[in-house]
Design a protein around this motif. Sequence first.
Motif, PDB file in Angstrom:
ATOM      1  N   LYS A  10       0.822  -1.207   0.000  1.00  0.00           N
ATOM      2  CA  LYS A  10       0.000   0.000   0.000  1.00  0.00           C
ATOM      3  C   LYS A  10       0.858   1.260   0.000  1.00  0.00           C
ATOM      4  O   LYS A  10       0.570   2.228  -0.709  1.00  0.00           O
ATOM      5  N   GLN A  11       1.921   1.247   0.805  1.00  0.00           N
ATOM      6  CA  GLN A  11       2.797   2.413   0.871  1.00  0.00           C
ATOM      7  C   GLN A  11       3.499   2.651  -0.466  1.00  0.00           C
ATOM      8  O   GLN A  11       3.653   3.789  -0.898  1.00  0.00           O
ATOM      9  N   ARG A  12       3.887   1.579  -1.113  1.00  0.00           N
ATOM     10  CA  ARG A  12       4.559   1.718  -2.406  1.00  0.00           C
ATOM     11  C   ARG A  12       3.597   2.232  -3.473  1.00  0.00           C
ATOM     12  O   ARG A  12       3.966   3.057  -4.315  1.00  0.00           O
ATOM     13  N   LEU A  13       2.363   1.754  -3.435  1.00  0.00           N
ATOM     14  CA  LEU A  13       1.371   2.232  -4.393  1.00  0.00           C
ATOM     15  C   LEU A  13       1.087   3.717  -4.205  1.00  0.00           C
ATOM     16  O   LEU A  13       0.783   4.431  -5.168  1.00  0.00           O
ATOM     17  N   ARG A  15       3.159   5.893  -3.667  1.00  0.00           N
ATOM     18  CA  ARG A  15       4.203   6.644  -4.367  1.00  0.00           C
ATOM     19  C   ARG A  15       3.778   6.995  -5.784  1.00  0.00           C
ATOM     20  O   ARG A  15       4.323   7.920  -6.389  1.00  0.00           O
ATOM     21  N   LEU A  16       2.810   6.245  -6.292  1.00  0.00           N
ATOM     22  CA  LEU A  16       2.345   6.502  -7.655  1.00  0.00           C
ATOM     23  C   LEU A  16       1.787   7.914  -7.786  1.00  0.00           C
ATOM     24  O   LEU A  16       1.835   8.512  -8.864  1.00  0.00           O
ATOM     25  N   GLY A  17       1.291   8.442  -6.670  1.00  0.00           N
ATOM     26  CA  GLY A  17       0.746   9.802  -6.682  1.00  0.00           C
ATOM     27  C   GLY A  17       1.802  10.854  -6.956  1.00  0.00           C
ATOM     28  O   GLY A  17       1.473  11.986  -7.330  1.00  0.00           O
ATOM     29  N   THR A  18       3.062  10.502  -6.791  1.00  0.00           N
ATOM     30  CA  THR A  18       4.145  11.467  -7.032  1.00  0.00           C
ATOM     31  C   THR A  18       4.801  11.256  -8.398  1.00  0.00           C
ATOM     32  O   THR A  18       5.765  11.936  -8.729  1.00  0.00           O
ATOM     33  N   TYR A  19       4.279  10.313  -9.162  1.00  0.00           N
ATOM     34  CA  TYR A  19       4.844  10.041 -10.484  1.00  0.00           C
ATOM     35  C   TYR A  19       4.310  11.062 -11.490  1.00  0.00           C
ATOM     36  O   TYR A  19       3.113  11.329 -11.546  1.00  0.00           O
ATOM     37  N   GLU A  20       5.194  11.632 -12.277  1.00  0.00           N
ATOM     38  CA  GLU A  20       4.788  12.614 -13.279  1.00  0.00           C
ATOM     39  C   GLU A  20       4.754  11.964 -14.661  1.00  0.00           C
ATOM     40  O   GLU A  20       5.793  11.600 -15.217  1.00  0.00           O
ATOM     41  N   LEU A  21       3.554  11.824 -15.176  1.00  0.00           N
ATOM     42  CA  LEU A  21       3.368  11.231 -16.495  1.00  0.00           C
ATOM     43  C   LEU A  21       3.784  12.229 -17.571  1.00  0.00           C
ATOM     44  O   LEU A  21       3.323  13.368 -17.583  1.00  0.00           O
ATOM     45  N   ASN A  22       4.658  11.800 -18.474  1.00  0.00           N
ATOM     46  CA  ASN A  22       5.105  12.664 -19.559  1.00  0.00           C
ATOM     47  C   ASN A  22       4.204  12.434 -20.770  1.00  0.00           C
ATOM     48  O   ASN A  22       4.412  11.499 -21.551  1.00  0.00           O
ATOM     49  N   ASN A  61       5.578   0.973 -21.666  1.00  0.00           N
ATOM     50  CA  ASN A  61       6.781   1.672 -21.198  1.00  0.00           C
ATOM     51  C   ASN A  61       6.474   2.513 -19.961  1.00  0.00           C
ATOM     52  O   ASN A  61       7.263   2.536 -19.006  1.00  0.00           O
ATOM     53  N   GLU A  62       5.349   3.218 -19.994  1.00  0.00           N
ATOM     54  CA  GLU A  62       4.966   4.047 -18.850  1.00  0.00           C
ATOM     55  C   GLU A  62       4.729   3.192 -17.611  1.00  0.00           C
ATOM     56  O   GLU A  62       5.119   3.563 -16.501  1.00  0.00           O
ATOM     57  N   HIS A 111       9.419   3.497 -10.358  1.00  0.00           N
ATOM     58  CA  HIS A 111       9.185   4.607  -9.422  1.00  0.00           C
ATOM     59  C   HIS A 111       8.673   4.087  -8.080  1.00  0.00           C
ATOM     60  O   HIS A 111       9.055   4.598  -7.022  1.00  0.00           O
ATOM     61  N   MET A 112       7.827   3.071  -8.126  1.00  0.00           N
ATOM     62  CA  MET A 112       7.249   2.514  -6.903  1.00  0.00           C
ATOM     63  C   MET A 112       8.156   1.472  -6.261  1.00  0.00           C
ATOM     64  O   MET A 112       7.968   1.101  -5.099  1.00  0.00           O
ATOM     65  N   GLY A 113       9.137   0.970  -7.046  1.00  0.00           N
ATOM     66  CA  GLY A 113       9.996  -0.095  -6.531  1.00  0.00           C
ATOM     67  C   GLY A 113       9.251  -1.415  -6.449  1.00  0.00           C
ATOM     68  O   GLY A 113       9.458  -2.202  -5.520  1.00  0.00           O
ATOM     69  N   MET A 114       8.392  -1.681  -7.444  1.00  0.00           N
ATOM     70  CA  MET A 114       7.578  -2.891  -7.436  1.00  0.00           C
ATOM     71  C   MET A 114       7.699  -3.611  -8.780  1.00  0.00           C
ATOM     72  O   MET A 114       7.974  -2.988  -9.802  1.00  0.00           O
TER      73      MET A 114
END
Length: 231
Positions: free
Chosen positions: A2-5, A7-14, A48-49, A56-59
Amino acid sequence: MKQRLERLGTYELNEENFVEVAEYALEKDKPIDRLIEGYHQLLGEVSNEMKRMDDHMGMTPTCQMGCAFCCYFPIIITRLEAKMIIHSIESMSEERKNDVKTHLKTYFEQNEEKVEHCTSLDFQSEDIKFDYMKAQLPCPLLNTETNTCMAYESRPLPCRTYVNYMDPKICEDNLVPEETVSFEFLYEDYMGNLNEIAQKVAHEDETVEYPDNLFEYNYLPVFLKEWIQRG
């Protein structure tokens, strides 16, 4: 997990990555080649994304070849995407193409009642996944002997964006597991750029019925059955 997921909120989609893919596809000489290239390359960018988000999440997803529980979910796509999948099959080697066609003919003969029932379900219903999964109707392109996709390289977006990061047994024991993750939010960039390509190609290729082909949604089995019945 849950904590790793989170982190997805801080990922910037290009989003520019998808735009660049579309622009590259539009450089192809033939209009239909631009569309086919765009479809496959945009799906490739989705993958790829997802890989970049995993990093980014380490998963790492636990999904493996031969694990096909999600291949019993309803796959809803546009007619345009169905045309791209069918074109991909028709472009396969003669042996492989014939294997797929033979498989599909047998599939629709053996699963006639299930296909009719499942494809009559309202795919906009909140319970569609559960209702569809109860029938245990495999995807038409799933080889149930090997549990592998017969058109894997052209599999549509819903097949790519459903991921399990935990024990695969979760999928085995539950029709619609709560622990799985869907990256369906990538659909907007994927479809937006596919729309741009289709709109431009339609001016030069009459086989692309724009916008109808892009906004007609249905189950994958419906489109494949139409194709096989046409012979």
